[in-house]
Design a protein around this motif. Structure first.
Motif, PDB file in Angstrom:
ATOM      1  N   LEU A  73      39.935  35.846  30.151  1.00 17.26           N
ATOM      2  CA  LEU A  73      39.536  35.556  31.523  1.00 17.26           C
ATOM      3  C   LEU A  73      38.986  36.812  32.188  1.00 17.26           C
ATOM      4  CD1 LEU A  73      42.644  33.494  32.750  1.00 17.26           C
ATOM      5  CD2 LEU A  73      40.617  32.646  31.573  1.00 17.26           C
ATOM      6  N   LEU A  74      37.995  36.637  33.060  1.00 13.06           N
ATOM      7  CA  LEU A  74      37.465  37.715  33.886  1.00 13.06           C
ATOM      8  C   LEU A  74      38.042  37.556  35.279  1.00 13.06           C
ATOM      9  CD1 LEU A  74      35.373  37.330  31.523  1.00 13.06           C
ATOM     10  CD2 LEU A  74      33.620  38.079  33.131  1.00 13.06           C
ATOM     11  N   VAL A  75      38.409  38.660  35.902  1.00 13.38           N
ATOM     12  CA  VAL A  75      39.022  38.588  37.234  1.00 13.38           C
ATOM     13  C   VAL A  75      38.269  39.467  38.216  1.00 13.38           C
ATOM     14  CG1 VAL A  75      41.128  38.941  38.585  1.00 13.38           C
ATOM     15  CG2 VAL A  75      41.292  38.175  36.199  1.00 13.38           C
ATOM     16  N   THR A  76      37.956  38.899  39.377  1.00 15.79           N
ATOM     17  CA  THR A  76      37.403  39.655  40.492  1.00 15.79           C
ATOM     18  C   THR A  76      38.215  39.309  41.736  1.00 15.79           C
ATOM     19  OG1 THR A  76      35.379  40.192  41.716  1.00 15.79           O
ATOM     20  CG2 THR A  76      35.677  37.894  41.081  1.00 15.79           C
ATOM     21  N   SER A  77      37.827  39.855  42.873  1.00 16.91           N
ATOM     22  CA  SER A  77      38.588  39.604  44.101  1.00 16.91           C
ATOM     23  C   SER A  77      37.644  39.165  45.206  1.00 16.91           C
ATOM     24  CB  SER A  77      39.353  40.860  44.532  1.00 16.91           C
ATOM     25  OG  SER A  77      38.463  41.937  44.758  1.00 16.91           O
ATOM     26  N   THR A  78      38.233  38.602  46.267  1.00 18.31           N
ATOM     27  CA  THR A  78      37.444  38.132  47.397  1.00 18.31           C
ATOM     28  C   THR A  78      38.324  38.021  48.627  1.00 18.31           C
ATOM     29  OG1 THR A  78      35.843  36.444  48.095  1.00 18.31           O
ATOM     30  CG2 THR A  78      37.842  35.665  47.015  1.00 18.31           C
ATOM     31  N   ASP A  79      37.698  37.747  49.740  1.00 16.47           N
ATOM     32  CA  ASP A  79      38.393  37.372  50.963  1.00 16.47           C
ATOM     33  C   ASP A  79      38.474  35.851  50.956  1.00 16.47           C
ATOM     34  OD1 ASP A  79      38.865  36.611  53.742  1.00 16.47           O
ATOM     35  OD2 ASP A  79      38.383  38.670  54.287  1.00 16.47           O
TER      36      ASP A  79
END
Length: 251
Positions: A73-79
């Motif tokens: 899995l690839l993980v990024t972040s956000t609001d």
């Protein structure tokens, strides 16, 4: 079963790019998560009207199920307040475009995405996966009791103080009624939750953590272009159960 060939290449390219970047940015701490230069990729989503939206996001982590490494899995972040979170809830099919300069590799990745926000937030209704077979990696990771909330908090702690402060501002994309001067009143830095000292710091950190969310993407197709090789090579990978089929294609 081994990790897919494209993932091994991607992981190696990201590491090589981070090491190469540090030569030009010696002021950066050794953590690629905590400081610049960040690995960045483009994430495309679709809204309820079928309109595509693309933006650059920061790569936060790879998650590989120990029992099934064929499904990383690839993980990024956000609001959680951004449109992309709503768009993923509407349509969980996303595409990543990732150019890695150090190795001259491009990875275009089609996959299914899920958003993990604070448990107390309920902006997003609970949505069912498009197909259970498209979430094999999530299921394999969660089977032994993987804690998404613990991972969300871990990644929140890992970012810089200035980045952490961005999540206690007004919703991204909302009008600045007072002009750019309005931003002068926003906090510039925020400590980790465990390091907040004053009541004001604790309040702001709580707001930021509440708005912080992570996006995990499970790849289903990968288009890998190798520009450093002459003539260039391009390989298309498709997921078939737990096996990745690869087909050389014209660059």
């Amino acid at each position: 079963m081994p990790a897919p060939r494209w993932f091994s290449a991607l992981e190696q390219a990201v590491n090589q790019n981070s090491n190469s970047s540090r030569k030009y940015f010696p002021w950066s701490p050794q953590s690629s998560i905590a400081a610049h230069p960040f690995p960045v990729f483009q994430l495309a989503t679709v809204d309820s009207a079928g309109k595509p939206h693309a933006r650059s996001v920061i790569h936060r982590a790879f998650l590989v199920p120990p029992a099934n490494p064929a499904h990383p899995l690839l993980v990024t972040s956000t609001d959680i307040r951004t449109p992309k979170a709503q768009q993923i809830n509407y349509s969980d099919t996303v595409e990543v475009a990732w150019w890695i300069n150090a190795t001259q590799d491009q990875f275009r990745i089609l996959g299914r995405a899920r958003v993990f926000g604070a448990p107390e937030r309920n902006e997003l209704p609970v949505s069912l996966p498009s197909a259970a077979s498209d979430y094999t990696g999530f299921a394999a990771l969660e089977a032994p009791g993987f804690d998404w909330e613990a991972k969300r908090r871990e990644l929140f702690d890992a970012v810089s103080e200035s980045m952490r402060a961005t999540w206690c501002r007004p919703p991204p994309g909302s009008p600045l009624k007072g002009g750019y001067e309005e931003m002068d009143d926003w906090p510039a830095k925020l400590p980790k939750p465990s390091e907040a000292k004053t009541n004001e710091e604790k309040k702001l950190v709580e707001i930021a953590l509440s708005n912080y969310a992570i996006i995990a993407i499970e790849p289903l197709e990968v288009d890998w272009l190798q520009m450093s090789i002459k003539p260039n090579r391009r390989t298309f990978f498709t997921l078939d159960g737990d096996d990745w089929k690869d087909q050389p294609i014209v660059p």
